[in-house]
Design an enzyme around this catalytic site. Structure first.
Site, PDB file in Angstrom:
ATOM      1  N   ASP A 174      -4.280  -5.851 -14.596  1.00  0.00           N
ATOM      2  CA  ASP A 174      -4.599  -4.605 -14.216  1.00  0.00           C
ATOM      3  C   ASP A 174      -3.473  -3.676 -14.318  1.00  0.00           C
ATOM      4  O   ASP A 174      -3.820  -2.586 -13.704  1.00  0.00           O
ATOM      5  CB  ASP A 174      -5.334  -4.713 -12.893  1.00  0.00           C
ATOM      6  N   HIS A 191      -4.873  -0.954 -11.639  1.00  0.00           N
ATOM      7  CA  HIS A 191      -4.772  -1.515 -10.106  1.00  0.00           C
ATOM      8  C   HIS A 191      -5.128  -0.438  -9.129  1.00  0.00           C
ATOM      9  O   HIS A 191      -5.897  -0.830  -8.179  1.00  0.00           O
ATOM     10  CB  HIS A 191      -3.197  -2.023 -10.032  1.00  0.00           C
ATOM     11  N   SER A 212      -4.648  -5.044  -3.037  1.00  0.00           N
ATOM     12  CA  SER A 212      -2.929  -5.440  -3.558  1.00  0.00           C
ATOM     13  C   SER A 212      -2.213  -6.303  -2.344  1.00  0.00           C
ATOM     14  O   SER A 212      -2.630  -7.326  -2.226  1.00  0.00           O
ATOM     15  CB  SER A 212      -2.329  -3.852  -3.490  1.00  0.00           C
TER      16      SER A 212
END
Length: 691
Positions: free
Chosen positions: A593, A646, A265
């Site tokens: 995602d 995610h 991320s």
């Protein structure tokens, strides 16, 4: 006397009272009846009186049922959740063991195939997932020394919420510690293995790495305070210097094996900043010199990379909400903004989060060239019927995304104007740009400098309390905003945050990367304004999930409550498109995602760094590995072993296998190169970027 007894038999219960009253009246008036009552007569009268009392009670109005309150609903909801949890727990322990068997973990299977730990591994967590603990605090935080304020059980939210928020906030001018408060990142693998009890982040991957021989000497979690700007993690905590030293130590103590780095991320662009910092001379850089990355790093496996930012960062800054908050507002109107309850939840969230500079690092980068303008976007003709696309996915080894199945998934009647990140009203999100008012950025600057500050509310919860009503209306009057005007909008509504954070981050596209100005650290986390290091043998992977509706742009409206200490804008959750439309609950969705759109996660590996480009002068090899989302088939799978979400992707068995193979020495070609399900290559072709 006999007549009275016969009268009693005829008149019983309800009729007895009426008849008795008539009888006694005549009885009292008759001079022939003796006034002295014997014992049996008294029993008759008492029985009649008893019957009369029963009838009176029956005739009394029944009590109205108690009015149902919100507190009662909350109590019942909590009761249902607890009951369901205990039932599931009972079933889990009661079912036969054979029914609870899960598939063999990738680590066990690959170990049996002969894989073993080779390259040291460094994990780099993203925003929010890393734990934070208290080292110094105000009197309200007594007893919390070295206790987690973020991550873990979150019990302090309920015990002392305002104190908890105060200690998570940073200084509004410096972006560093407020006076008398020191909150630091939790060190070690426990920093981000679990976000909360039972909710894994890195734990599954760490366990599988351990299966093939990884342990503390060759596995490290590069924890850092994710609230800070990237350069401030070095200024305050020396986090970048400690990461450099750790990589060098692991390289030396593991037989001079290069390190495999696994960021997730926001950790992806944090490590991108590190790549530039480590080779830059001091005092601004780490002094590793040219060639440091080529010597020490084998591969960078970016999970859920937010290279070009995420639109949800915009909605967070603008109104402290996203699709989830908009959904709660639609289901329970007034709950989050109730003046009666006095929660002001979103106002508190905004007040704290606007002190976190890291959020600005996630604002979309590349302007209209990448994200589209008022009438164009790279995702044009994108279809949002994700259920249909799940049944038409190409094979995992098919890199040609222009096959007929995927083309069918991208046919829609009306194109979506994704380039309009924020639109006020559904009409403004769909009309041609010629029918919308133009936005003058200079007008924002003039208005923000001459606005009449409103301090009538007392203490200002957010920067909106310092805006005039005219300024608030002006924002909504300028109907739609693209990335070209978006930064001006954010500077207008969040001037303190943007002034502080834009000294550390940039969101443009470099014209000339040899210009000395790009040696400043504010450009190092933007892949469109920095060069990758000279490391031709290094490999870069973009690993991300696809097939989940992901926030791409928003339809806003003025809040119905525009009083003091309130956020004047909110996502219009009442706005929806037709069946199969990309518009649901005031949010336009694209493929991704659930947090990062495919465009942001895959473009740099698909085009920006593919081959020798001005952003990748040494020609570092790049690979795209996409993971088609598949929800868990049963509760026994937990959050899913094939999830593309995610965070849940960290438990995806295919992702874990790829990481273990690369860490064990495999190259991108040896794991069969690209695996693409989405339309990222077609999107990339539509972006006119000079390479």
């Amino acid at each position: 006397m006999a007549s009275i007894l016969r009268f009693r038999k005829l008149c019983y219960v309800e009729q007895a009272v009426k008849c008795a009253s008539v009888g006694f009246e005549s009885f009292d008036q008759s001079p022939k009846i003796d006034q002295k009552l014997d014992k049996k007569e008294e029993e008759v009268i008492s029985a009649n009186n008893f019957a009369l009392e029963i009838i009176k009670k029956r005739k009394q109005p029944r009590k109205q049922p108690k009015e149902w309150r919100r507190l009662d609903s909350c109590c019942w909801m909590i009761g249902y959740l607890c009951s369901t949890w205990w039932l599931l727990l009972f079933l889990y322990h009661s079912l036969p063991v054979t029914l609870l068997q899960v598939p063999e973990s990738p680590g066990v299977r690959l170990k049996r195939e002969g894989l073993a730990a080779l390259h040291p591994v460094v994990l780099v967590p993203g925003i929010v997932t890393g734990g934070l603990e208290l080292w110094e605090g105000q009197p309200c935080a007594d007893g919390l020394f070295r206790k987690r304020l973020w991550g873990g059980s979150f019990t302090e939210i309920f015990k002392r919420p305002l104190c908890w928020l105060e200690h998570l906030s940073l200084h509004s001018e410096t972006g560093l510690d407020p006076p008398g408060i020191r909150v630091r990142a939790v060190p070690g693998l426990v920093a981000a293995d679990y976000f909360a009890p039972g909710y894994f982040v890195w734990a599954v991957l760490i366990e599988n790495l351990a299966k093939i021989g990884y342990e503390g000497k060759n596995l490290h979690m590069a924890a850092y305070d994710w609230r800070l700007s990237f350069q401030n993690t070095e200024i305050r905590d020396h986090a970048l210097s400690r990461l450099k030293s750790k990589i060098e130590l692991m390289y030396l103590t593991n037989g001079y094996k290069k390190v495999a780095v696994v960021p997730h991320s926001m950790g992806v662009i944090y490590f991108l900043h590190f790549l530039k910092w480590v080779e830059t001379p001091p005092p601004i850089g780490g002094g590793g010199g040219p060639g440091w990355c080529a010597k020490h790093i084998k591969a960078i496996m970016n999970i859920g990379p937010a290279f070009l930012g995420v639109p949800k960062a915009v909605s967070n800054i603008f109104s402290a909400e996203g699709k989830d908050i908009a959904y709660i507002r639609a289901m329970a109107p007034g709950l989050l903004d109730s003046k009666i309850l006095g929660l002001q939840t979103l106002e508190h969230v905004m007040r704290v989060s606007r002190t976190w500079d890291s959020i600005v690092s996630l604002v979309p980068k590349g302007g209209e060239t990448i994200w589209g303008n008022m009438d164009w976007s790279p995702e044009e003709r994108h279809a949002c019927d994700f259920s249909r696309k799940r049944h038409s996915q190409p094979s995992p080894i098919d890199n040609n995304v222009n096959n007929s199945d995927v083309k069918r998934g991208f046919r829609v009647k009306d194109p979506v104007q994704y380039g309009r990140i924020i639109s006020f009203g559904k009409t403004a999100s769909q009309l041609h740009s010629s029918q919308l008012p133009t936005i003058d950025s200079k007008e924002f600057l003039r208005t923000s400098a001459s606005q009449n500050l409103n301090f009538s509310c007392g203490e200002a919860w957010t920067e909106y309390d310092e805006m005039s009503r005219e300024g608030i209306q002006k924002v909504a009057a300028n109907k739609a905003y693209t990335t070209q005007t978006l930064l001006d909008l954010l500077r207008f509504v969040a001037p303190k945050m943007m002034l502080r954070a834009e000294a550390h981050f940039s969101h443009g596209i470099a014209d000339d990367l040899d210009n000395p100005k790009y040696n400043h650290y504010k450009y190092w986390s933007n892949p469109l304004e920095m060069k990758l290091p000279d490391a031709p043998d290094m490999e870069i992977y973009c690993l991300y999930g696809v097939g989940i509706p992901t926030e791409r742009s928003y339809v806003y409206k003025l809040s119905p409550t525009s009083g003091c200490k309130s956020i004047p804008y909110q996502i219009d959750s009442s706005v929806n498109g037709e069946d199969g439309s990309c518009l649901k609950g005031g949010v336009y969705f694209a493929d991704g995602d659930e947090s990062v759109p495919v465009l942001s996660a895959g473009f740099m590996c698909a085009k920006g760094w593919r081959g020798r480009t001005r952003f990748n002068p040494s020609g570092i090899a790049t690979y795209i590995r996409e993971y088609r989302h598949k929800p868990p088939s049963s509760l026994l799978e937990g959050r899913g072993i094939e999830s593309g979400a995610h965070v849940d992707i960290m438990g995806n068995v295919a992702l874990i296998e790829d990481i273990l193979r690369i860490a064990s020495g495999a190259t991108g070609k040896e794991i069969r190169g690209d695996r693409i399900y989405s339309d990222i290559l077609r999107m990339s072709e539509r972006i006119n970027l000079r390479l």
